[in-house]
Design an enzyme around this catalytic site. Structure first.
Site, PDB file in Angstrom:
ATOM      1  N   ASN A   9       0.826  -1.205   0.000  1.00 56.95           N
ATOM      2  CA  ASN A   9       0.000   0.000   0.000  1.00 56.95           C
ATOM      3  C   ASN A   9       0.865   1.262   0.000  1.00 56.95           C
ATOM      4  OD1 ASN A   9      -1.745   2.134   0.635  1.00 56.95           O
ATOM      5  ND2 ASN A   9      -3.057   0.828   1.874  1.00 56.95           N
ATOM      6  N   ASN A  11      -0.007   4.256  -0.194  1.00 54.68           N
ATOM      7  CA  ASN A  11      -0.576   5.320   0.645  1.00 54.68           C
ATOM      8  C   ASN A  11      -0.034   5.250   2.074  1.00 54.68           C
ATOM      9  OD1 ASN A  11      -2.450   6.591  -1.259  1.00 54.68           O
ATOM     10  ND2 ASN A  11      -3.425   4.583  -1.249  1.00 54.68           N
ATOM     11  N   ASP A  63      -0.421  -3.020  10.614  1.00 55.50           N
ATOM     12  CA  ASP A  63      -1.755  -3.568  10.439  1.00 55.50           C
ATOM     13  C   ASP A  63      -2.711  -2.623  11.148  1.00 55.50           C
ATOM     14  OD1 ASP A  63      -3.497  -5.470   9.373  1.00 55.50           O
ATOM     15  OD2 ASP A  63      -3.585  -6.594  11.235  1.00 55.50           O
ATOM     16  N   ARG A 167      -2.351   6.041  12.545  1.00 56.62           N
ATOM     17  CA  ARG A 167      -1.022   5.695  12.031  1.00 56.62           C
ATOM     18  C   ARG A 167      -0.005   6.714  12.530  1.00 56.62           C
ATOM     19  NH1 ARG A 167      -2.838   4.746   7.229  1.00 56.62           N
ATOM     20  NH2 ARG A 167      -3.386   2.631   7.777  1.00 56.62           N
TER      21      ARG A 167
END
Length: 183
Positions: A9, A11, A63, A167
């Site tokens: 990913n 992003n 995750d 995040r």
């Protein structure tokens, strides 16, 4: 210092680079690893250890999950699968006529080096919007409104989201660990 980020990913990589800044070089590596069934912590720990054993270089995996209170934490650890199958429209359909739209995002970074695995956790509370809004971001960003805001993550955009996201919180803890490790 170079950190290898095992993810497909881009992003997530962009967000990591914004958060970690110029002090740390983040390089995306695309290594498949088995995603075990378990908590976010168990998945991140297993993934980091697995990828480290292949690379033999310091590596992180991340995750995350999207947890909706009225749905008893669903989609939770199945967020990616649920997004790929029913998507945001499916979540909104499940919440039709539901007043309690409380939700949160949780991120777990697993870092592994020759000394083993360390976990860094971040969480952001908020609620599910009534409809999809915004065009930036990815995944559940168009339906998640962080606490204290009127806009979804997708309306805020990557730069603004990167200042307050789950995040961000996990990467800030990871960044402090790296600074301590360097000294």
């Amino acid at each position: 210092m170079k950190i290898y980020f095992a993810t497909g990913n881009i992003n997530k990589v962009k967000e990591a680079k914004i958060i970690l800044g110029d002090e740390f070089e983040v390089e995306q590596i695309k290594i498949e690893y088995p995603e075990i069934q378990g908590s976010l912590e168990e998945v991140a720990e297993f993934g980091a250890r697995y990828v480290y054993e292949k690379l033999k270089k310091p590596v992180i995996v991340e995750d995350s999950g999207f947890f909706v209170k009225a749905l008893k934490g669903f989609p939770g650890t199945y967020s990616k699968f649920v997004y790929e199958t029913i998507g945001n429209k499916g979540i909104l359909k499940l919440l039709e006529d539901v007043d309690d739209r409380e939700a949160y995002f949780k991120s777990v970074i697993g870092y592994c080096d020759e000394f083993g695995v360390k976990l860094f956790i971040g969480k952001v509370d908020g609620k599910v919007s009534i409809e999809e809004r915004g065009t930036e971001g990815f995944g559940y960003d168009p339906i998640f409104i962080p606490k204290g805001y009127n806009k979804t993550f997708a309306e805020l955009g990557v730069e603004e989201k990167s200042k307050i996201s789950h995040r961000k919180k996990a990467f800030e803890k990871f960044k402090e660990f790296l600074k301590f490790k360097k000294s």
